[in-house]
Design a protein around this motif. Structure first.
Motif, PDB file in Angstrom:
ATOM      1  N   THR A 129       0.804  -1.268   0.023  1.00 46.06           N
ATOM      2  CA  THR A 129      -0.013  -0.065  -0.116  1.00 46.06           C
ATOM      3  C   THR A 129       0.548   1.240   0.107  1.00 46.06           C
ATOM      4  OG1 THR A 129      -0.166  -0.101   2.409  1.00 46.06           O
ATOM      5  CG2 THR A 129      -1.734  -1.191   1.071  1.00 46.06           C
ATOM      6  N   LYS A 130       2.298   1.137  -0.066  1.00 48.86           N
ATOM      7  CA  LYS A 130       3.102   2.237   0.100  1.00 48.86           C
ATOM      8  C   LYS A 130       4.400   1.583  -0.920  1.00 48.86           C
ATOM      9  CE  LYS A 130       5.041   1.600   4.455  1.00 48.86           C
ATOM     10  NZ  LYS A 130       5.390   2.352   5.767  1.00 48.86           N
ATOM     11  N   ILE A 131       5.069   2.592  -1.539  1.00 51.69           N
ATOM     12  CA  ILE A 131       6.489   2.383  -2.130  1.00 51.69           C
ATOM     13  C   ILE A 131       7.530   1.876  -1.027  1.00 51.69           C
ATOM     14  CG2 ILE A 131       8.008   3.476  -3.450  1.00 51.69           C
ATOM     15  CD1 ILE A 131       6.375   5.075  -4.772  1.00 51.69           C
ATOM     16  N   PRO A 132       8.087   0.801  -1.109  1.00 46.87           N
ATOM     17  CA  PRO A 132       9.012   0.431  -0.015  1.00 46.87           C
ATOM     18  C   PRO A 132      10.189   1.467  -0.148  1.00 46.87           C
ATOM     19  CG  PRO A 132       8.179  -1.421  -1.466  1.00 46.87           C
ATOM     20  CD  PRO A 132       7.835  -0.138  -2.177  1.00 46.87           C
ATOM     21  N   GLU A 161      -1.673  -1.826  -4.297  1.00 40.89           N
ATOM     22  CA  GLU A 161      -2.767  -1.090  -4.052  1.00 40.89           C
ATOM     23  C   GLU A 161      -2.178   0.267  -3.354  1.00 40.89           C
ATOM     24  OE1 GLU A 161      -4.836  -3.310  -0.928  1.00 40.89           O
ATOM     25  OE2 GLU A 161      -4.739  -5.016  -2.179  1.00 40.89           O
ATOM     26  N   ILE A 162      -1.127   0.774  -4.258  1.00 38.11           N
ATOM     27  CA  ILE A 162      -0.362   1.984  -4.000  1.00 38.11           C
ATOM     28  C   ILE A 162      -1.062   3.373  -4.523  1.00 38.11           C
ATOM     29  CG2 ILE A 162       1.961   3.239  -4.168  1.00 38.11           C
ATOM     30  CD1 ILE A 162       3.215   0.449  -4.562  1.00 38.11           C
ATOM     31  N   PRO A 163      -1.406   4.176  -3.712  1.00 34.80           N
ATOM     32  CA  PRO A 163      -2.176   5.156  -3.904  1.00 34.80           C
ATOM     33  C   PRO A 163      -1.334   6.458  -4.211  1.00 34.80           C
ATOM     34  CG  PRO A 163      -2.204   5.267  -1.489  1.00 34.80           C
ATOM     35  CD  PRO A 163      -1.333   4.011  -2.147  1.00 34.80           C
ATOM     36  N   VAL A 185       4.884   1.065 -12.216  1.00 35.44           N
ATOM     37  CA  VAL A 185       3.874   1.146 -11.196  1.00 35.44           C
ATOM     38  C   VAL A 185       2.620   1.099 -11.768  1.00 35.44           C
ATOM     39  CG1 VAL A 185       3.622   2.670  -9.160  1.00 35.44           C
ATOM     40  CG2 VAL A 185       5.736   3.020 -10.462  1.00 35.44           C
ATOM     41  N   SER A 186       2.275   0.405 -12.717  1.00 37.69           N
ATOM     42  CA  SER A 186       1.008   0.114 -13.298  1.00 37.69           C
ATOM     43  C   SER A 186       0.070  -0.696 -12.406  1.00 37.69           C
ATOM     44  CB  SER A 186       1.170  -0.796 -14.713  1.00 37.69           C
ATOM     45  OG  SER A 186       1.494  -1.880 -14.505  1.00 37.69           O
ATOM     46  N   LYS A 187      -1.235  -0.483 -12.734  1.00 34.89           N
ATOM     47  CA  LYS A 187      -2.142  -1.086 -11.874  1.00 34.89           C
ATOM     48  C   LYS A 187      -2.109  -1.014 -10.291  1.00 34.89           C
ATOM     49  CE  LYS A 187      -6.174  -3.668 -12.523  1.00 34.89           C
ATOM     50  NZ  LYS A 187      -6.585  -3.354 -11.082  1.00 34.89           N
ATOM     51  N   ASN A 188      -2.056   0.272  -9.921  1.00 39.71           N
ATOM     52  CA  ASN A 188      -2.283   0.819  -8.674  1.00 39.71           C
ATOM     53  C   ASN A 188      -3.318   1.903  -8.654  1.00 39.71           C
ATOM     54  OD1 ASN A 188      -0.049  -0.449  -6.679  1.00 39.71           O
ATOM     55  ND2 ASN A 188       0.893   0.005  -8.567  1.00 39.71           N
ATOM     56  N   ARG A 237      -5.095   6.433 -11.497  1.00 45.34           N
ATOM     57  CA  ARG A 237      -6.153   7.227 -11.662  1.00 45.34           C
ATOM     58  C   ARG A 237      -5.621   8.556 -11.862  1.00 45.34           C
ATOM     59  NH1 ARG A 237      -9.360   5.320  -6.026  1.00 45.34           N
ATOM     60  NH2 ARG A 237      -9.855   3.271  -6.620  1.00 45.34           N
ATOM     61  N   LEU A 238      -4.638   8.737 -12.970  1.00 40.79           N
ATOM     62  CA  LEU A 238      -4.200  10.030 -13.238  1.00 40.79           C
ATOM     63  C   LEU A 238      -4.747  10.961 -14.165  1.00 40.79           C
ATOM     64  CD1 LEU A 238      -0.682   8.585 -14.278  1.00 40.79           C
ATOM     65  CD2 LEU A 238      -1.176   9.904 -12.027  1.00 40.79           C
ATOM     66  N   ARG A 239      -4.870  12.030 -14.002  1.00 41.44           N
ATOM     67  CA  ARG A 239      -5.853  13.035 -14.666  1.00 41.44           C
ATOM     68  C   ARG A 239      -5.241  14.050 -15.285  1.00 41.44           C
ATOM     69  NH1 ARG A 239     -11.150  13.075 -13.110  1.00 41.44           N
ATOM     70  NH2 ARG A 239     -11.593  11.981 -11.440  1.00 41.44           N
ATOM     71  N   VAL A 240      -3.917  14.134 -14.923  1.00 41.25           N
ATOM     72  CA  VAL A 240      -2.818  15.279 -15.519  1.00 41.25           C
ATOM     73  C   VAL A 240      -1.552  14.625 -15.883  1.00 41.25           C
ATOM     74  CG1 VAL A 240      -1.896  17.456 -15.384  1.00 41.25           C
ATOM     75  CG2 VAL A 240      -3.927  17.180 -14.375  1.00 41.25           C
ATOM     76  N   MET A 241      -0.905  14.702 -17.089  1.00 43.28           N
ATOM     77  CA  MET A 241       0.531  14.798 -17.648  1.00 43.28           C
ATOM     78  C   MET A 241       1.343  15.718 -16.888  1.00 43.28           C
ATOM     79  SD  MET A 241      -0.066  13.360 -21.274  1.00 43.28           S
ATOM     80  CE  MET A 241       1.806  13.064 -21.703  1.00 43.28           C
ATOM     81  N   GLU A 242       2.033  15.697 -15.885  1.00 42.88           N
ATOM     82  CA  GLU A 242       3.102  16.744 -15.432  1.00 42.88           C
ATOM     83  C   GLU A 242       4.338  15.974 -14.541  1.00 42.88           C
ATOM     84  OE1 GLU A 242       0.531  18.010 -11.873  1.00 42.88           O
ATOM     85  OE2 GLU A 242       0.200  16.240 -11.444  1.00 42.88           O
ATOM     86  N   ASN A 243       5.240  17.048 -14.478  1.00 44.97           N
ATOM     87  CA  ASN A 243       6.391  16.611 -13.845  1.00 44.97           C
ATOM     88  C   ASN A 243       7.231  15.607 -14.550  1.00 44.97           C
ATOM     89  OD1 ASN A 243       5.717  18.348 -11.683  1.00 44.97           O
ATOM     90  ND2 ASN A 243       4.404  16.846 -10.777  1.00 44.97           N
ATOM     91  N   LEU A 244       7.557  15.703 -15.816  1.00 47.90           N
ATOM     92  CA  LEU A 244       8.055  14.832 -16.605  1.00 47.90           C
ATOM     93  C   LEU A 244       9.239  15.440 -17.445  1.00 47.90           C
ATOM     94  CD1 LEU A 244       5.304  13.230 -18.859  1.00 47.90           C
ATOM     95  CD2 LEU A 244       6.301  12.131 -16.755  1.00 47.90           C
TER      96      LEU A 244
END
Length: 315
Positions: A109-112, A129-131, A148-151, A174-181
């Motif tokens: 549920t979080k990035i190790p 299940e990483i939000p 990090v797909s399917k989280n 659940r991304l809505r915006v392409m940013e910080n790339l």
């Protein structure tokens, strides 16, 4: 090499017929799909470079893995690890030379915390299940592939230091915006399918060769003009009504705009390297003008897929 790889070590510890191959010569151990609940009774030779524990029933880490000082690749894919179960790895300095860590398809549920791995090249935490991407800032800037797909990630963040990153997979979140790339100047593959993105924003990136925005909420193709190295572009299952912004993509080999709202075929005259053109499941009413549209790519083009368009209903 066959004499350096094994499934579960048997009574001969990998000894080959007619000779003695000592257990400490083993470099690759594949324990895939044995439904193991633990590694009790299984020898872990100190010479291991790769350890594959994919598809088992593991929920805790065997402390002997911490002693494998030569280990470069560790796969714990498709097990039962939760955050507490994987946490000890963050303190195992002896395996800090790890280059590939696969934690795909577990219960995280979080990035190790992977900060001890200073040479990490591949990090896979898909199908958990990483939000949030919180924690990626601690991952080594040597990273070349991040999955990090399917989280349940809602925001692209903490990627600024990945200057060597070549592959980024963030599909099915659940991304809505392409940013910080903008700092990912060596990025060659970007996979963002199955999100909620409405507008293309590649933040000035120019080296991308493969890009997927399938199954999002796009209504326009504008935004790819500067991606002159692009070879594969996947935009199926959106709400795009017009083909545009493609004329500069001279290196494009594959264009998939199926399952959109297109009515005509436009802006591909300059795509002289185009091999596959997917236009199925649109609203293209006529084949008039298609000859001139694909004239530039006629020598390379092998596939034009037009099924489920009005223009082919009566052919």
């Amino acid at each position: 090499m066959e004499d350096q790889s094994s499934r579960i070590p048997g009574e001969n510890n990998g000894a080959s017929e007619g000779g003695n191959v000592e257990e400490n010569s083993l470099s690759y151990l594949d324990l895939t799909s044995y439904q193991l609940h633990d590694l009790d009774g299984i020898e872990l030779p100190p010479s291991l470079i790769e350890l594959d524990l994919t598809t088992n029933r593991l929920s805790t880490l065997d402390p002997r893995i911490a002693l494998l000082a030569q280990l470069k690749k560790l796969s714990l894919r498709q097990n039962l690890f939760d955050d507490a179960g994987i946490e000890p790895i963050s303190r195992w300095d002896s395996i800090s030379g790890l280059q590939e860590l696969v934690l795909r398809d577990n219960r995280l549920t979080k990035i190790p915390d992977a900060s001890i791995f200073k040479s990490l090249l591949v990090f896979d935490i898909s199908f958990n299940e990483i939000p949030s991407l919180n924690g990626l800032s601690k991952v080594s800037n040597t990273l070349k592939e991040l999955y990090v797909s399917k989280n349940e990630v809602t925001k692209i963040e903490e990627l600024d230091h990945f200057h060597e990153l070549q592959i980024l997979e963030l599909g099915s979140n659940r991304l809505r915006v392409m940013e910080n790339l903008q700092n990912l100047t060596h990025l060659q593959e970007l996979w963002l399918g199955r999100n909620r993105i409405r507008t293309v924003n590649l933040c000035g990136l120019r080296c991308i060769k493969k890009l997927s925005l399938q199954s999002n909420r796009l209504t326009s193709m504008l935004g790819f003009q500067d991606c002159v190295a692009l070879e594969e572009l996947y935009l199926s299952h959106n709400g795009i009504s017009k083909m545009e912004g493609l004329s500069t993509l001279a290196n494009l080999h594959v264009l998939d705009v199926s399952s959109n709202k297109l009515t005509t075929i436009n802006d591909i005259e300059n795509l002289t390297r185009l091999e596959d053109l997917w236009l199925n499941d649109n609203q293209i009413a006529s084949l008039e003008g298609i000859d001139s549209a694909v004239a530039g790519s006629r020598e390379k083009l092998t596939t034009i897929y037009l099924e489920n368009n009005p223009c082919v209903w009566f052919l």
